[in-house]
Enzyme design. Structure first.
Site, PDB file in Angstrom:
ATOM      1  N   HIS A 130       0.567 -34.993   2.282  1.00  0.00           N
ATOM      2  CA  HIS A 130       0.871 -36.418   2.443  1.00  0.00           C
ATOM      3  C   HIS A 130       2.370 -36.640   2.528  1.00  0.00           C
ATOM      4  O   HIS A 130       3.106 -36.371   1.583  1.00  0.00           O
ATOM      5  CB  HIS A 130       0.308 -37.197   1.252  1.00  0.00           C
ATOM      6  CG  HIS A 130       0.066 -38.650   1.526  1.00  0.00           C
ATOM      7  ND1 HIS A 130       1.018 -39.463   2.122  1.00  0.00           N
ATOM      8  CD2 HIS A 130      -1.017 -39.452   1.296  1.00  0.00           C
ATOM      9  CE1 HIS A 130       0.521 -40.685   2.238  1.00  0.00           C
ATOM     10  NE2 HIS A 130      -0.703 -40.708   1.751  1.00  0.00           N
ATOM     11  N   GLY A 131       2.855 -37.147   3.665  1.00  0.00           N
ATOM     12  CA  GLY A 131       4.255 -37.505   3.812  1.00  0.00           C
ATOM     13  C   GLY A 131       4.549 -38.810   3.097  1.00  0.00           C
ATOM     14  O   GLY A 131       3.674 -39.402   2.451  1.00  0.00           O
TER      15      GLY A 131
END
Length: 330
Positions: A130-131
């Protein structure tokens, strides 16, 4: 003051508009030498403009979200009677949104998707890093829809559904919030489902070192085991260079742990090169425990990071990659 103001238009050569504006402001406010204050203010704005810009650019993504919502509301109003009994009520709207987001990804990030062949023909659980924002997943979903005509649902945090106006968008994007039974049911219907085990904590507090923050989460692995589907690891190159957070500041971490809301400021929106890589699937094995499968999945995602991401991430380098020869898309 009046004489100076009248001189703006007097004589063969008129004064500049800026000089006239200065005279008018001095007359209205009664402040002398206001031009010096204005010059100083313009200088401060010029110096701080790059800093202001990196906090303003993330707003473009928010605007795109609400443009998407507006498209859906217009579509719903236009077709609610005409398509009242159709099972594909949102098909046209989904096509429109996929085209919109895919176009944004191509133009702003030169977005590429690799490894589509690793997605199973039937159901599967896509697990990704997850960025700071989920924009890379949205590009992935849009490209998958545009090129493969496939839909991938996703598991999101509950707070997302409480954002103003987002409910209709989440319904069309196939966003679910759990529980585990809902995830298993989605997979047993033959669909693709995506999840980022790190969730909001990974989004806010990971950094350019791309550290995976999954803690001891294994629920996603149990979902794959219960549904008897493979897990497909996924990672997007430079996702941390497009957007970054101030999660390294201790007070924000303390605040998040207390209220469980993403109050950490974002900055960025840089047009860096984004490439999403889909790894080889981890097949279902009836004798594998959830702990073992979770560890194996984390190792697979880490392997994608090690292979495709230069550590530490660098914004300038990621920008320059836009001018490198693009890899052939699958």
């Amino acid at each position: 003051m009046t004489g100076g103001n009248e001189s703006c238009t007097a004589g063969p050569v008129s004064m500049s508009y800026l000089t006239c504006l200065t005279y008018i402001l001095e007359e209205w406010t009664g402040v002398e030498h206001i031009g010096d204050y204005l010059s100083y203010a313009f200088y401060i704005v010029w110096v701080l403009f790059p800093l202001i810009l990196v906090f303003v650019l993330p707003g473009v993504i928010v605007i795109l979200f609400y443009v998407s919502i507006l498209v859906l509301l217009i579509y719903k109003r236009k077709n609610e009677l005409k398509e009242a009994y159709s099972q594909d009520f949102w098909a046209g709207a989904g096509e429109t949104l996929a085209t919109l987001w895919d176009g944004h990804g191509r133009i702003w990030h030169g977005y590429e998707l690799h490894g589509v062949k690793n997605l199973p023909k039937g159901p599967g659980l896509v697990v990704f890093y997850h960025g700071a924002t989920p924009v890379d997943y949205i590009y992935f979903m849009a490209r998958l829809h545009v090129t493969q005509r496939r839909h991938c649902s996703v598991v999101a945090d509950h707070f997302v559904s409480r954002l103003p106006g987002f409910k209709i968008l989440l319904d069309v994007f196939g966003v679910i919030h759990g529980p585990k039974e809902a995830c298993v049911s989605t997979l047993k219907k033959g669909r693709l489902l995506a999840i980022a085990p790190g969730g909001v904590r990974e989004a806010l507090f990971s950094d350019e070192m791309y550290t995976i923050l999954w803690s001891n989460r294994k629920g996603f692995a149990q979902v794959a085991i219960d549904a008897k589907v493979p897990i497909i690891p996924m990672f997007t190159q430079n996702v941390r260079e497009g957007f970054r957070t101030l999660g390294g500041i201790k007070i924000f971490r303390i605040l998040y742990e207390r209220i469980r809301l993403p109050v950490v400021p974002l900055y960025g929106g840089f047009p860096v090169k984004l490439r999403t890589f889909i790894g080889e699937p981890i097949p279902y094995e009836p004798n594998m425990t959830a702990e073992e499968l979770a560890a194996k999945t984390q190792a697979a995602v880490q392997a994608l990071i090690d292979k495709h991401q230069k550590i530490p991430g660098n914004i300038f380098r990621a920008l320059m990659e836009r001018f490198q020869t693009q890899k052939k898309e699958d």
